[in-house]
Scaffold this motif. Sequence first.
Motif, PDB file in Angstrom:
ATOM      1  N   ALA A  11      10.861  -0.857  -0.773  1.00 27.85           N
ATOM      2  CA  ALA A  11      12.093  -0.279  -1.216  1.00 27.85           C
ATOM      3  C   ALA A  11      11.888   0.318  -2.655  1.00 27.85           C
ATOM      4  CB  ALA A  11      13.215  -1.116  -1.084  1.00 27.85           C
ATOM      5  N   ALA A  12      10.831  -0.455  -3.295  1.00 23.46           N
ATOM      6  CA  ALA A  12      10.413  -0.092  -4.723  1.00 23.46           C
ATOM      7  C   ALA A  12       9.519   1.030  -4.982  1.00 23.46           C
ATOM      8  CB  ALA A  12       9.743  -1.129  -5.392  1.00 23.46           C
ATOM      9  N   ASN A  13       9.223   1.586  -3.560  1.00 31.36           N
ATOM     10  CA  ASN A  13       8.253   2.910  -3.452  1.00 31.36           C
ATOM     11  C   ASN A  13       9.109   4.072  -3.485  1.00 31.36           C
ATOM     12  OD1 ASN A  13       6.867   5.096  -2.336  1.00 31.36           O
ATOM     13  ND2 ASN A  13       5.189   3.410  -1.128  1.00 31.36           N
ATOM     14  N   SER A  14       8.775   4.795  -4.470  1.00 33.91           N
ATOM     15  CA  SER A  14       9.674   6.234  -4.619  1.00 33.91           C
ATOM     16  C   SER A  14       9.579   7.166  -3.545  1.00 33.91           C
ATOM     17  CB  SER A  14       9.309   6.717  -6.117  1.00 33.91           C
ATOM     18  OG  SER A  14       7.938   7.113  -6.082  1.00 33.91           O
ATOM     19  N   GLN A  15       8.342   7.216  -2.985  1.00 27.03           N
ATOM     20  CA  GLN A  15       8.212   8.180  -1.913  1.00 27.03           C
ATOM     21  C   GLN A  15       8.843   7.640  -0.563  1.00 27.03           C
ATOM     22  OE1 GLN A  15       3.712   7.993  -2.717  1.00 27.03           O
ATOM     23  NE2 GLN A  15       3.832   9.863  -1.751  1.00 27.03           N
ATOM     24  N   VAL A  16       8.822   6.459  -0.428  1.00 24.56           N
ATOM     25  CA  VAL A  16       9.657   5.846   0.635  1.00 24.56           C
ATOM     26  C   VAL A  16      11.159   6.179   0.508  1.00 24.56           C
ATOM     27  CG1 VAL A  16      10.377   3.832   1.761  1.00 24.56           C
ATOM     28  CG2 VAL A  16       8.093   3.861   1.203  1.00 24.56           C
TER      29      VAL A  16
ATOM     30  N   HIS B 248       4.584   6.087   6.534  1.00 25.38           N
ATOM     31  CA  HIS B 248       5.563   5.546   7.690  1.00 25.38           C
ATOM     32  C   HIS B 248       6.999   6.090   7.306  1.00 25.38           C
ATOM     33  CE1 HIS B 248       3.303   2.326  10.129  1.00 25.38           C
ATOM     34  NE2 HIS B 248       2.408   2.545   9.189  1.00 25.38           N
ATOM     35  N   ALA B 249       7.197   6.344   6.175  1.00 24.01           N
ATOM     36  CA  ALA B 249       8.807   6.599   5.946  1.00 24.01           C
ATOM     37  C   ALA B 249       9.006   8.002   6.351  1.00 24.01           C
ATOM     38  CB  ALA B 249       9.017   6.270   4.488  1.00 24.01           C
ATOM     39  N   VAL B 250       7.907   8.847   5.996  1.00 18.88           N
ATOM     40  CA  VAL B 250       8.188  10.060   6.415  1.00 18.88           C
ATOM     41  C   VAL B 250       8.011  10.500   7.915  1.00 18.88           C
ATOM     42  CG1 VAL B 250       6.762  12.469   6.302  1.00 18.88           C
ATOM     43  CG2 VAL B 250       6.917  11.009   4.271  1.00 18.88           C
ATOM     44  N   ALA B 251       7.348   9.556   8.685  1.00 15.50           N
ATOM     45  CA  ALA B 251       7.207   9.579  10.021  1.00 15.50           C
ATOM     46  C   ALA B 251       8.716   8.779  10.700  1.00 15.50           C
ATOM     47  CB  ALA B 251       6.134   9.101  10.445  1.00 15.50           C
ATOM     48  N   PHE B 252       9.365   8.116  10.027  1.00 15.80           N
ATOM     49  CA  PHE B 252      10.111   7.206  10.485  1.00 15.80           C
ATOM     50  C   PHE B 252      11.267   7.912  11.239  1.00 15.80           C
ATOM     51  CE2 PHE B 252      14.432   5.051   9.822  1.00 15.80           C
ATOM     52  CZ  PHE B 252      14.100   3.951  10.611  1.00 15.80           C
TER      53      PHE B 252
ATOM     54  N   ASP C 128      14.759  -5.244  -7.495  1.00 16.96           N
ATOM     55  CA  ASP C 128      15.619  -4.207  -7.102  1.00 16.96           C
ATOM     56  C   ASP C 128      16.324  -3.902  -8.463  1.00 16.96           C
ATOM     57  OD1 ASP C 128      15.382  -4.469  -4.140  1.00 16.96           O
ATOM     58  OD2 ASP C 128      17.204  -5.688  -3.995  1.00 16.96           O
ATOM     59  N   ARG C 129      16.659  -4.717  -9.447  1.00 19.34           N
ATOM     60  CA  ARG C 129      17.294  -4.370 -10.608  1.00 19.34           C
ATOM     61  C   ARG C 129      16.443  -3.636 -11.697  1.00 19.34           C
ATOM     62  NH1 ARG C 129      22.607  -6.978 -10.390  1.00 19.34           N
ATOM     63  NH2 ARG C 129      22.365  -9.197  -9.169  1.00 19.34           N
ATOM     64  N   THR C 130      15.104  -3.821 -11.736  1.00 18.17           N
ATOM     65  CA  THR C 130      14.249  -3.406 -12.523  1.00 18.17           C
ATOM     66  C   THR C 130      13.329  -2.161 -12.041  1.00 18.17           C
ATOM     67  OG1 THR C 130      12.400  -5.064 -12.077  1.00 18.17           O
ATOM     68  CG2 THR C 130      14.106  -5.775 -13.787  1.00 18.17           C
ATOM     69  N   ARG C 131      13.329  -1.789 -10.732  1.00 17.89           N
ATOM     70  CA  ARG C 131      12.451  -0.771 -10.494  1.00 17.89           C
ATOM     71  C   ARG C 131      12.693   0.534 -10.996  1.00 17.89           C
ATOM     72  NH1 ARG C 131      14.989  -1.293  -4.454  1.00 17.89           N
ATOM     73  NH2 ARG C 131      17.021   0.016  -4.712  1.00 17.89           N
ATOM     74  N   SER C 132      11.795   1.201 -11.350  1.00 22.01           N
ATOM     75  CA  SER C 132      12.183   2.615 -11.933  1.00 22.01           C
ATOM     76  C   SER C 132      13.052   3.469 -11.098  1.00 22.01           C
ATOM     77  CB  SER C 132      10.622   3.306 -12.523  1.00 22.01           C
ATOM     78  OG  SER C 132       9.931   3.578 -11.178  1.00 22.01           O
ATOM     79  N   VAL C 133      12.954   3.464  -9.700  1.00 21.99           N
ATOM     80  CA  VAL C 133      13.667   4.286  -9.070  1.00 21.99           C
ATOM     81  C   VAL C 133      14.733   3.689  -8.355  1.00 21.99           C
ATOM     82  CG1 VAL C 133      11.760   4.129  -7.339  1.00 21.99           C
ATOM     83  CG2 VAL C 133      13.281   5.927  -6.960  1.00 21.99           C
ATOM     84  N   ALA C 134      16.058   4.254  -8.489  1.00 25.94           N
ATOM     85  CA  ALA C 134      17.286   3.764  -8.008  1.00 25.94           C
ATOM     86  C   ALA C 134      17.470   2.277  -8.110  1.00 25.94           C
ATOM     87  CB  ALA C 134      17.270   4.191  -6.560  1.00 25.94           C
TER      88      ALA C 134
ATOM     89  N   ASP D  79       0.697  -1.217  -0.058  1.00 28.42           N
ATOM     90  CA  ASP D  79      -0.005   0.030   0.038  1.00 28.42           C
ATOM     91  C   ASP D  79       0.922   1.347   0.063  1.00 28.42           C
ATOM     92  OD1 ASP D  79      -1.460   2.202   0.766  1.00 28.42           O
ATOM     93  OD2 ASP D  79      -2.585   1.322   2.320  1.00 28.42           O
ATOM     94  N   ALA D  80       1.197   1.769  -1.117  1.00 30.83           N
ATOM     95  CA  ALA D  80       1.849   2.752  -1.427  1.00 30.83           C
ATOM     96  C   ALA D  80       1.850   4.044  -0.626  1.00 30.83           C
ATOM     97  CB  ALA D  80       2.012   3.301  -2.791  1.00 30.83           C
ATOM     98  N   GLU D  81       0.817   4.629  -0.217  1.00 30.23           N
ATOM     99  CA  GLU D  81       0.561   5.510   0.568  1.00 30.23           C
ATOM    100  C   GLU D  81       0.807   5.609   1.874  1.00 30.23           C
ATOM    101  OE1 GLU D  81      -0.008   8.865  -0.570  1.00 30.23           O
ATOM    102  OE2 GLU D  81       0.155   7.701  -2.698  1.00 30.23           O
ATOM    103  N   THR D  82       0.364   4.573   2.630  1.00 28.11           N
ATOM    104  CA  THR D  82       0.680   4.031   3.933  1.00 28.11           C
ATOM    105  C   THR D  82       2.117   3.845   4.166  1.00 28.11           C
ATOM    106  OG1 THR D  82      -1.462   2.967   4.118  1.00 28.11           O
ATOM    107  CG2 THR D  82       0.010   2.514   5.733  1.00 28.11           C
ATOM    108  N   ALA D  83       2.983   3.024   3.062  1.00 27.36           N
ATOM    109  CA  ALA D  83       4.091   2.826   3.208  1.00 27.36           C
ATOM    110  C   ALA D  83       4.920   4.404   3.149  1.00 27.36           C
ATOM    111  CB  ALA D  83       4.787   2.008   2.167  1.00 27.36           C
TER     112      ALA D  83
END
Length: 213
Positions: free
Chosen positions: A91-96, A62-66, A177-183, A55-59
């Motif tokens: 880790a595949a979530n760009s906002q995280v 959590h990352a912002v509040a980490f 890890d290798r194919t995600r669009s971000v990093a 769930d991208a938004e929830t993740a």
Amino acid sequence: MSEIVVIAVDGPAASGKGTLARRIAAELGYAYLDTGLLYRAIGLELLRDGEDPADAETAAAHAVAFDAATTDFDDPVLRDEETTRAAGIVAANSQVREALVEVQRRFAAAPPGGAPGAVLDGRDIGTVICPEADHKIFVDADIQVRADRRVKELQDRGVESIPSRVLQDMKERDERDRTRSVAPLAPAADASVIDTTNLNADAAFAEAMSIIR
Ligand code: C5P
């Protein structure tokens, strides 16, 4: 003014990068950050809250509040296979990833304890987090060898695992890890590659130190 020396150690799971990075840091008296633990900690928080790591938004929330200061990075559950899977998903979530950039850059710019340098290990340290790192090492190894190492590591911790499942999980995580669009996981153009398929920890360390020195 003294310059902080930054060493980036990237590579896939169970390539030996963590052992190597920790040893380089100890040898040089530098601070060490295992950046995978940040993604693991967020994945674990989500699981414990009964949330879906996908769930991208929830993740992202959590990352912002980490808060690294209140996280127990020694919690063995961070290394469990379920947490590992959740970490790969968040880790595949760009906002995280975006939310964790500053924590990592701050560590590199001002290592804790006034250390004269920092060693960060992860997937995107040399490419995204610290593209200006003084030294970049990319550690790789054959996937079957990495899966065997992970099975042994779990065994040493008294955790039963099914080798074919560990290999399958590793393939999926590598792919993500290798194919995600971000990093995506990839060696920086100016990284030195150490292949540990046929190298033990001592030999990998010797090779890394000769690159650094
Ligand atoms: O290195 P480790 O296996 O502990 O990392 C856990 C997960 O976090 C990996 O599957 C990877 O997807 C992610 N990760 C990342 N970028 C980093 C470190 C870890 O995407 N710098």
